[in-house]
Design an enzyme around this catalytic site. Structure first.
Site, mmCIF file in Angstrom:
data_model
loop_
_atom_site.group_PDB
_atom_site.id
_atom_site.type_symbol
_atom_site.label_atom_id
_atom_site.label_comp_id
_atom_site.label_asym_id
_atom_site.label_seq_id
_atom_site.Cartn_x
_atom_site.Cartn_y
_atom_site.Cartn_z
ATOM 1 N N TYR A 1 -1.732 -0.555 10.539
ATOM 2 C CA TYR A 1 -1.986 -0.927 9.199
ATOM 3 C C TYR A 1 -0.754 -0.620 8.254
ATOM 4 C CZ TYR A 1 -3.571 -0.862 4.294
ATOM 5 O OH TYR A 1 -3.740 -1.164 3.117
ATOM 6 N N SER B 1 0.880 -1.298 -0.075
ATOM 7 C CA SER B 1 -0.091 -0.028 0.000
ATOM 8 C C SER B 1 0.997 1.083 -0.125
ATOM 9 C CB SER B 1 -0.846 -0.114 1.241
ATOM 10 O OG SER B 1 -1.430 1.283 1.551
#
Length: 259
Positions: free
Chosen positions: A152, A139
């Site tokens: 995350y 990501s």
């Protein structure tokens, strides 16, 4: 000649679902995995019109399930050429002091442990192929800090660095490794992050024209289909509506500071 086979985790929604459809159209044999068996069965029925499909319900967090799935693969699906480590999730977007510890553990177990479990179990098969690709879904959060990203972002930074380290281990072999790092993308992923809150989900994407799962699927396909001498080390991709504009300067009251 046997069809090349792609192994996809998290194939029941979002990037994984779109990637399965892409590779089916390209003539690959498919191994689709995920936790929701009914969705897998439905997808297998759909895609079997285009390509051979094997599905297996498994949770990447549990190594026993991963190993059993791979040990029970039918012979026609054993020449796995592409591994798409897509299974992952984000939970919550509040600041770290308001986050649930259980959510942190779930993200680590899925995004880190799960990816490691699948990769390690499939390496013996991938090493046997003349050309193989490991495509790990990281990501932009792996590279850029933002409020609410905490565990995350850290878990995706692991994915990116793990990809680079694997690349170093397998330099000069047939195994290529890529860290694919998408930005703002519209999928069920965000609905999970906001615990099913549709209003928060809608607010994220309003007037943004975000990336779609099909966009990422086509990029994954492009990476996998590069000539054998080419390795895409990492690829960061954002919608044009997004850029590095989230850095904040917080002005503090210094009246009470004593020099």
């Amino acid at each position: 000649m046997a069809r090349p086979t792609v192994f996809i985790t998290g194939a029941t929604s979002g990037f994984g679902l779109a990637t399965a459809r892409y590779f089916a159209q390209e003539g690959y044999a498919l191994i689709i995995t995920g936790r929701r068996e009914e969705r897998l069965r439905k997808l297998a029925d759909e895609l079997s019109q285009l390509a051979p499909v094997h599905f297996a319900a498994m949770d990447v967090r549990h190594i026993e399930q991963v190993q059993q799935t791979i040990s029970e693969l039918p012979l026609p699906f054993k020449n796995i050429e592409v591994l798409v480590n897509n299974a992952g999730l984000a939970l919550g977007a509040s600041s770290a002091d308001q986050a649930k510890l259980s959510d942190w553990h779930t993200m680590i177990e899925t995004n880190v442990t799960g990816l490691v479990n699948v990769t390690h179990a499939l390496l013996p098969i991938l090493k046997q192929q003349p050309k193989a690709s490991i495509i790990n879904l990281a990501s932009i959060a792996a590279n850029w800090a933002y409020p609410g990203s905490h565990v995350y972002g850290a878990s995706k930074a692991f994915v990116a660095q793990f990809s680079r380290n694997l690349r170093s281990d397998f330099a000069g072999t047939g195994i290529r490794v890529t860290s694919l790092e998408p930005g703002l993308s519209e999928s069920e992923f965000s609905l999970v992050r906001f615990n099913g809150d549709q209003a928060k989900y809608n607010a994220i994407y309003e007037q943004t024209n975000p990336l779609q799962p099909e966009d990422i699927a086509e990029i994954i396909g492009w990476i996998a289909q590069q000539p054998a001498h080419i390795n895409i080390n990492s690829l960061e991709v954002m919608p044009t509506s997004q850029a590095w504009d989230n850095f904040k300067v917080i002005k503090q009251n210094t009246n009470n500071i004593i020099a």
